[in-house]
Motif scaffolding. Structure first.
Motif, PDB file in Angstrom:
ATOM      1  N   THR A 135      10.261  -7.083 -32.387  1.00 63.58           N
ATOM      2  CA  THR A 135      10.470  -6.264 -33.578  1.00 63.58           C
ATOM      3  C   THR A 135       9.970  -6.981 -34.826  1.00 63.58           C
ATOM      4  O   THR A 135       9.282  -6.390 -35.672  1.00 63.58           O
ATOM      5  CB  THR A 135      11.961  -5.920 -33.737  1.00 63.58           C
ATOM      6  OG1 THR A 135      12.402  -5.188 -32.592  1.00 63.58           O
ATOM      7  CG2 THR A 135      12.189  -5.074 -34.988  1.00 63.58           C
ATOM      8  N   THR A 166       7.344  -1.414 -28.421  1.00 63.00           N
ATOM      9  CA  THR A 166       8.356  -2.465 -28.344  1.00 63.00           C
ATOM     10  C   THR A 166       9.669  -1.930 -27.789  1.00 63.00           C
ATOM     11  O   THR A 166      10.295  -2.549 -26.920  1.00 63.00           O
ATOM     12  CB  THR A 166       8.583  -3.086 -29.731  1.00 63.00           C
ATOM     13  OG1 THR A 166       7.402  -3.807 -30.109  1.00 63.00           O
ATOM     14  CG2 THR A 166       9.768  -4.032 -29.743  1.00 63.00           C
ATOM     15  N   ARG A 167      10.105  -0.768 -28.264  1.00 61.20           N
ATOM     16  CA  ARG A 167      11.364  -0.206 -27.785  1.00 61.20           C
ATOM     17  C   ARG A 167      11.245   0.208 -26.322  1.00 61.20           C
ATOM     18  O   ARG A 167      12.195   0.076 -25.552  1.00 61.20           O
ATOM     19  CB  ARG A 167      11.776   0.991 -28.650  1.00 61.20           C
ATOM     20  CG  ARG A 167      12.171   0.615 -30.059  1.00 61.20           C
ATOM     21  CD  ARG A 167      12.856   1.763 -30.780  1.00 61.20           C
ATOM     22  NE  ARG A 167      14.167   2.061 -30.233  1.00 61.20           N
ATOM     23  CZ  ARG A 167      15.276   1.384 -30.499  1.00 61.20           C
ATOM     24  NH1 ARG A 167      15.234   0.331 -31.287  1.00 61.20           N
ATOM     25  NH2 ARG A 167      16.424   1.749 -29.969  1.00 61.20           N
ATOM     26  N   TRP A 168      10.085   0.704 -25.924  1.00 63.56           N
ATOM     27  CA  TRP A 168       9.909   1.126 -24.535  1.00 63.56           C
ATOM     28  C   TRP A 168       9.958  -0.075 -23.595  1.00 63.56           C
ATOM     29  O   TRP A 168      10.615  -0.044 -22.561  1.00 63.56           O
ATOM     30  CB  TRP A 168       8.593   1.880 -24.391  1.00 63.56           C
ATOM     31  CG  TRP A 168       8.364   2.400 -23.003  1.00 63.56           C
ATOM     32  CD1 TRP A 168       7.625   1.828 -22.015  1.00 63.56           C
ATOM     33  CD2 TRP A 168       8.912   3.601 -22.456  1.00 63.56           C
ATOM     34  NE1 TRP A 168       7.665   2.600 -20.875  1.00 63.56           N
ATOM     35  CE2 TRP A 168       8.448   3.693 -21.120  1.00 63.56           C
ATOM     36  CE3 TRP A 168       9.732   4.613 -22.960  1.00 63.56           C
ATOM     37  CZ2 TRP A 168       8.794   4.754 -20.285  1.00 63.56           C
ATOM     38  CZ3 TRP A 168      10.077   5.663 -22.125  1.00 63.56           C
ATOM     39  CH2 TRP A 168       9.608   5.736 -20.811  1.00 63.56           C
ATOM     40  N   ALA A 170      11.379  -2.884 -24.045  1.00 66.79           N
ATOM     41  CA  ALA A 170      12.706  -3.502 -24.027  1.00 66.79           C
ATOM     42  C   ALA A 170      13.572  -2.962 -22.903  1.00 66.79           C
ATOM     43  O   ALA A 170      14.492  -3.634 -22.424  1.00 66.79           O
ATOM     44  CB  ALA A 170      13.394  -3.305 -25.380  1.00 66.79           C
ATOM     45  N   ARG A 174      17.296   1.328 -24.972  1.00 71.45           N
ATOM     46  CA  ARG A 174      16.211   1.506 -25.934  1.00 71.45           C
ATOM     47  C   ARG A 174      15.123   2.408 -25.341  1.00 71.45           C
ATOM     48  O   ARG A 174      14.585   3.275 -26.023  1.00 71.45           O
ATOM     49  CB  ARG A 174      15.632   0.156 -26.348  1.00 71.45           C
ATOM     50  CG  ARG A 174      16.544  -0.663 -27.240  1.00 71.45           C
ATOM     51  CD  ARG A 174      15.895  -1.963 -27.654  1.00 71.45           C
ATOM     52  NE  ARG A 174      16.717  -2.720 -28.579  1.00 71.45           N
ATOM     53  CZ  ARG A 174      17.690  -3.536 -28.217  1.00 71.45           C
ATOM     54  NH1 ARG A 174      17.955  -3.707 -26.927  1.00 71.45           N
ATOM     55  NH2 ARG A 174      18.403  -4.189 -29.125  1.00 71.45           N
ATOM     56  N   ARG A 175      14.790   2.182 -24.082  1.00 68.48           N
ATOM     57  CA  ARG A 175      13.815   3.053 -23.439  1.00 68.48           C
ATOM     58  C   ARG A 175      14.342   4.477 -23.332  1.00 68.48           C
ATOM     59  O   ARG A 175      13.593   5.439 -23.543  1.00 68.48           O
ATOM     60  CB  ARG A 175      13.458   2.506 -22.054  1.00 68.48           C
ATOM     61  CG  ARG A 175      12.424   3.358 -21.329  1.00 68.48           C
ATOM     62  CD  ARG A 175      11.978   2.726 -20.033  1.00 68.48           C
ATOM     63  NE  ARG A 175      11.246   1.485 -20.276  1.00 68.48           N
ATOM     64  CZ  ARG A 175      10.676   0.771 -19.312  1.00 68.48           C
ATOM     65  NH1 ARG A 175      10.774   1.171 -18.045  1.00 68.48           N
ATOM     66  NH2 ARG A 175      10.025  -0.338 -19.606  1.00 68.48           N
ATOM     67  N   SER A 177      16.428   5.880 -25.361  1.00 69.98           N
ATOM     68  CA  SER A 177      16.395   6.479 -26.696  1.00 69.98           C
ATOM     69  C   SER A 177      14.988   6.952 -27.046  1.00 69.98           C
ATOM     70  O   SER A 177      14.808   7.993 -27.692  1.00 69.98           O
ATOM     71  CB  SER A 177      16.895   5.478 -27.746  1.00 69.98           C
ATOM     72  OG  SER A 177      15.964   4.418 -27.939  1.00 69.98           O
ATOM     73  N   VAL A 178      13.974   6.199 -26.610  1.00 71.20           N
ATOM     74  CA  VAL A 178      12.588   6.614 -26.845  1.00 71.20           C
ATOM     75  C   VAL A 178      12.284   7.900 -26.090  1.00 71.20           C
ATOM     76  O   VAL A 178      11.647   8.814 -26.623  1.00 71.20           O
ATOM     77  CB  VAL A 178      11.610   5.491 -26.425  1.00 71.20           C
ATOM     78  CG1 VAL A 178      10.179   6.021 -26.378  1.00 71.20           C
ATOM     79  CG2 VAL A 178      11.700   4.330 -27.397  1.00 71.20           C
ATOM     80  N   TRP A 228      15.758   5.198 -33.087  1.00 67.33           N
ATOM     81  CA  TRP A 228      14.902   4.017 -33.172  1.00 67.33           C
ATOM     82  C   TRP A 228      15.657   2.810 -33.725  1.00 67.33           C
ATOM     83  O   TRP A 228      15.057   1.762 -33.944  1.00 67.33           O
ATOM     84  CB  TRP A 228      13.695   4.308 -34.065  1.00 67.33           C
ATOM     85  CG  TRP A 228      12.642   5.146 -33.415  1.00 67.33           C
ATOM     86  CD1 TRP A 228      12.824   6.321 -32.756  1.00 67.33           C
ATOM     87  CD2 TRP A 228      11.237   4.877 -33.377  1.00 67.33           C
ATOM     88  NE1 TRP A 228      11.627   6.813 -32.319  1.00 67.33           N
ATOM     89  CE2 TRP A 228      10.630   5.955 -32.689  1.00 67.33           C
ATOM     90  CE3 TRP A 228      10.437   3.861 -33.877  1.00 67.33           C
ATOM     91  CZ2 TRP A 228       9.256   6.024 -32.471  1.00 67.33           C
ATOM     92  CZ3 TRP A 228       9.060   3.938 -33.673  1.00 67.33           C
ATOM     93  CH2 TRP A 228       8.489   5.000 -32.967  1.00 67.33           C
ATOM     94  N   GLN A 231      14.457   0.330 -36.640  1.00 66.47           N
ATOM     95  CA  GLN A 231      13.087   0.770 -36.916  1.00 66.47           C
ATOM     96  C   GLN A 231      13.033   2.277 -37.190  1.00 66.47           C
ATOM     97  O   GLN A 231      12.020   2.926 -36.947  1.00 66.47           O
ATOM     98  CB  GLN A 231      12.179   0.401 -35.740  1.00 66.47           C
ATOM     99  CG  GLN A 231      12.021  -1.106 -35.568  1.00 66.47           C
ATOM    100  CD  GLN A 231      11.292  -1.464 -34.290  1.00 66.47           C
ATOM    101  OE1 GLN A 231      11.711  -1.104 -33.197  1.00 66.47           O
ATOM    102  NE2 GLN A 231      10.181  -2.165 -34.421  1.00 66.47           N
ATOM    103  N   SER A 235      10.188   5.799 -36.981  1.00 63.97           N
ATOM    104  CA  SER A 235      10.406   7.104 -36.369  1.00 63.97           C
ATOM    105  C   SER A 235       9.973   8.231 -37.302  1.00 63.97           C
ATOM    106  O   SER A 235       9.310   9.185 -36.881  1.00 63.97           O
ATOM    107  CB  SER A 235      11.888   7.263 -36.017  1.00 63.97           C
ATOM    108  OG  SER A 235      12.205   8.598 -35.703  1.00 63.97           O
TER     109      SER A 235
END
Length: 272
Positions: A135, A166-168, A170, A174-175, A177-178, A228, A231, A235
């Motif tokens: 991040t 980055t979120r994916w 992780a 987090r994935r 949420s994406v 996000w 971040q 979004s």
């Protein structure tokens, strides 16, 4: 932080953006980055360069200290993160821009050196780069583009793209949420386009009030932003940009696919 001195004639400002903070190890004094193509898509960088900007360096140090890193270690980490050391085993495709988005941005430009450093900071394992935070590495990428003269909206769009990655990577929640954000985005963009078409061109629409649908679809941008985390600003940029980037990218993608199909047919019939 160590930085070039006026007597160090080898380290000179990058000629593409002299005021960017990037300095290049170039004995010719021209500030050129030596890049050699080694195959159809890959290049190697032959000389070192680094990013020198006291305010941004101190920001990174403070962020690492806030995360529990001792100050001497934080300064060493930032010094390593801002320096690109050429190696034969680190080929690059420059900025990883999909072919169907190169009408928007090329793999090279004022963002080139920022992208090369960012690629070194983002490894196959989450948070394993020099800064210990993907991040923070993404934010560093955005700041390097800013000083290099990349326009505001373009650099924030590019930042949102790497932040999404980055979120994916992780994994975990987090994935998830994406994935939820992507579903909401597709629904919101579809509703925004459809309801706008209904208002302006009389397209058929399942509700009697396309204006309400349009407002609701735009509000979804803000409702989905917390998915996000810190971040969330990325979004908002990604959602707004997708309203006009995504339709054009889809057209470009299918146009490129048609070209590839045409080339395949040409090979089948023996054209060279």
């Amino acid at each position: 932080m160590s930085s070039p001195t006026p007597n160090d004639a080898r380290w000179v400002p990058w000629r593409v953006a002299p005021a960017s903070g990037f300095v290049v190890d170039d004995p010719t004094g021209r500030g050129e980055v030596d890049i050699a193509q080694i195959d159809e898509r890959q290049f190697v960088v032959r000389n070192a360069f680094r990013f020198s900007h006291p305010d941004i360096e101190e920001y990174l140090v403070e962020q690492l200290i806030d995360r529990g890193t001792p100050e001497p270690q934080a300064r060493r980490a930032v010094d390593a993160a801002r320096t690109f050391v050429p190696r034969e085993d680190n080929p690059t495709d420059l900025a990883s821009i999909p072919r169907f988005l190169r009408w928007f941005e090329n793999p090279y430009g004022r963002h080139s050196l920022a992208a090369l450093i960012h690629d070194e900071l983002i490894t196959g394992t989450a948070n394993s780069g020099a800064l210990g935070s993907d991040t923070l590495s993404d934010r560093f990428f955005r700041e390097m583009m800013r000083t290099s003269g990349v326009p505001w909206l373009k650099r924030w769009i590019m930042w949102s793209a790497v932040a999404l990655r980055t979120r994916w990577v992780a994994g975990g929640w987090r994935r998830l949420s994406v994935a939820v954000w992507l579903l909401l985005s597709v629904a919101g963009i579809s509703a925004a386009i459809g309801s706008t078409g209904a208002l302006l061109f009389g397209w058929p629409w399942p509700t009697s009030s396309p204006a309400v649908s349009l407002v609701f679809s735009l509000l979804m941008i803000f409702v989905a932003a917390p998915l996000w985390g810190r971040q969330w600003a990325a979004s908002l940029v990604a959602a707004v940009a997708a309203l006009w980037l995504l339709p054009a990218a889809i057209v470009a993608y299918f146009a490129y696919a048609l070209y590839l199909l045409s080339e395949k047919v040409a090979r089948i019939v023996g054209l060279t």
